[in-house]
Design a protein around this motif. Structure first.
Motif, PDB file in Angstrom:
ATOM      1  N   GLU A   1       5.837   3.419   1.134  1.00 11.78           N
ATOM      2  CA  GLU A   1       5.467   2.069   0.681  1.00 11.78           C
ATOM      3  C   GLU A   1       5.310   1.161   1.904  1.00 11.78           C
ATOM      4  O   GLU A   1       6.283   0.861   2.593  1.00 11.78           O
TER       5      GLU A   1
ATOM      6  N   ASP B   1      -0.041   8.145   1.447  1.00 12.68           N
ATOM      7  CA  ASP B   1       0.223   9.549   1.102  1.00 12.68           C
ATOM      8  C   ASP B   1       1.065   9.691  -0.165  1.00 12.68           C
ATOM      9  O   ASP B   1       1.861  10.626  -0.312  1.00 12.68           O
ATOM     10  N   GLY B   2       0.968   8.753  -1.050  1.00 12.37           N
ATOM     11  CA  GLY B   2       1.681   8.820  -2.323  1.00 12.37           C
ATOM     12  C   GLY B   2       3.177   8.612  -2.220  1.00 12.37           C
ATOM     13  O   GLY B   2       3.892   8.663  -3.218  1.00 12.37           O
ATOM     14  N   LYS B   3       3.724   8.358  -1.021  1.00  9.24           N
ATOM     15  CA  LYS B   3       5.189   8.214  -0.920  1.00  9.24           C
ATOM     16  C   LYS B   3       5.689   7.117   0.034  1.00  9.24           C
ATOM     17  O   LYS B   3       6.848   6.707  -0.071  1.00  9.24           O
TER      18      LYS B   3
ATOM     19  N   TYR C   1       0.847  -1.199   0.000  1.00  6.15           N
ATOM     20  CA  TYR C   1       0.000   0.000   0.000  1.00  6.15           C
ATOM     21  C   TYR C   1       0.880   1.246   0.000  1.00  6.15           C
ATOM     22  O   TYR C   1       1.871   1.317   0.727  1.00  6.15           O
ATOM     23  N   LEU C   2       0.543   2.194  -0.852  1.00 10.73           N
ATOM     24  CA  LEU C   2       1.308   3.438  -0.905  1.00 10.73           C
ATOM     25  C   LEU C   2       0.558   4.498  -0.102  1.00 10.73           C
ATOM     26  O   LEU C   2      -0.522   4.946  -0.493  1.00 10.73           O
TER      27      LEU C   2
END
Ligand code: SF4
Ligand code: SF4
Ligand code: SF4
Length: 328
Positions: A143, A139-141, A136-137
């Motif tokens: 991993e 907050d977009g950053k 799952y990523l």
């Protein structure tokens, strides 16, 4: 003073009940701790990281106990690492040796299991149907990863070599004490053995008609435990209750019989029995008096796979059939 035996405990896909049996040794544990040094006990006792185990020297642990079945990628990884670090590996308890109760999940698809656990169970509130994802990523950053469920459960010896097997869900504390004592005394059977008295539950059961010089009578009427209170002095199987005492290791000394409940087979198969569920079927079937008893049995018990393989599905031949069907 002799060097202490370096000992490890790893919980794989189980409930930690087997480790509770170690703690339940109570004062015997104090004596045992004089002779062993616990170098690893995770995740039940210490929140160690993978690297803590990975960085230990190979073969630096004298004896390692693994409880729980291999259910996810983390279990698979840690048991392989622990194997490399250990001189002797013991599959400890029903899950590790045979699959255990949790392995009955393999009689369902992964999708059914996830839906039941994360959507349909009474206590779950999940209106968007969110399911766990191994990656799952955030907050977009960031991993994030969690262990992934394997397609099928495995016993410990289906993943790595195992020197010894101990039955029980969980193993009986009194017997755990005997195992640790014989281990420390170097009095172990040949590698590959079950550490067991080798006696069946029936052998220690005071209701055993043969022990009491009587004939074992065929079963005419089939009963479930909700059908009434069994006579406390008569063999439960003979009364029509499904008792697996004839084929089950009796290191518990018949704990269930002592409280008027039939043996459900948690001790695992007597040495020499390859497929525990199949042997239970044959034992129960051959105890029936006639076809009417067989019909009654089929009416009263509607999920025989889960009854006969309650603790032993992963190690049994039915498992291979189910896995082959799922692959189609
Ligand atoms: S064998 Fe029983 S007590 Fe041990 S981990 Fe499995 S479910 Fe728990
Ligand atoms: S079948 Fe069950 S009740 Fe009967 S003698 Fe064996 S352990 Fe005891
Ligand atoms: S009587 Fe059977 S089910 Fe009960 S503890 Fe002993 S082996 Fe397990």
């Amino acid at each position: 003073m002799a060097a202490k035996v370096k000992t490890a405990f790893l919980l794989a896909g189980g409930c930690a009940g087997c480790e509770m049996s170690v703690v339940d040794l109570s004062e015997v544990l104090v004596d045992v701790l004089e002779s062993i040094e616990i170098v690893f006990w995770a995740p039940t006792v210490a929140d160690v990281k993978y690297c803590d185990l990975e960085e230990m020297e190979d073969n630096s642990i004298d004896v390692a106990f693994v409880d729980g079945m291999i259910r996810n990628t983390e279990n698979e990884h840690t048991v392989k690492v622990l194997r490399a670090k250990s001189k002797v590996l013991v599959a400890f308890g029903a899950c590790a040796t045979l699959g255990g109760i949790g392995a009955l999940g393999d009689l369902h698809t992964k999708e059914e299991l996830f839906k039941q656990a994360y959507q349909d169970s009474f206590s779950t509130d999940n209106p968007d149907g969110v399911m766990p994802s191994p990656e799952y990523l955030l907050d977009g950053k960031y991993e994030l990863t969690i262990p992934a469920l394997l397609d099928n459960c495995a016993t410990v010896d289906q993943i790595v070599d195992v020197e010894y097997y101990v039955g029980g869900c969980p193993p009986h504390p009194k017997f755990v004490g005997q195992i640790l004592t014989s281990l420390l005394a170097g009095e172990l059977p040949p590698p590959g053995s079950w550490i067991t008295s080798g006696k069946a539950v029936c052998d220690s059961c005071s209701r055993n008609p043969v022990r009491n010089g009587q004939e074992r009578l065929p079963v005419g009427e089939i009963k479930r435990t909700i059908d009434g209170t069994p006579d406390p002095d008569t063999c439960l199987l003979q009364q029509g209750y499904m008792c697996f005492g004839p084929v089950t290791q009796g290191d518990c000394e018949g704990s269930c019989l002592n409280v008027n409940m039939p043996c459900r087979g948690c001790g695992g198969p007597l040495p020499g029995i390859k497929d525990f569920g199949a042997r239970c079927v044959s034992t129960i079937a051959s105890s029936m008096a006639d076809d009417a008893a067989v019909d009654q049995f089929i009416d009263k018990y509607n999920d025989m796979a889960k009854m006969f393989y309650r603790y032993a599905h992963t190690a049994g031949s039915l498992n291979r059939k189910v896995a082959a069907l799922k692959d189609k």
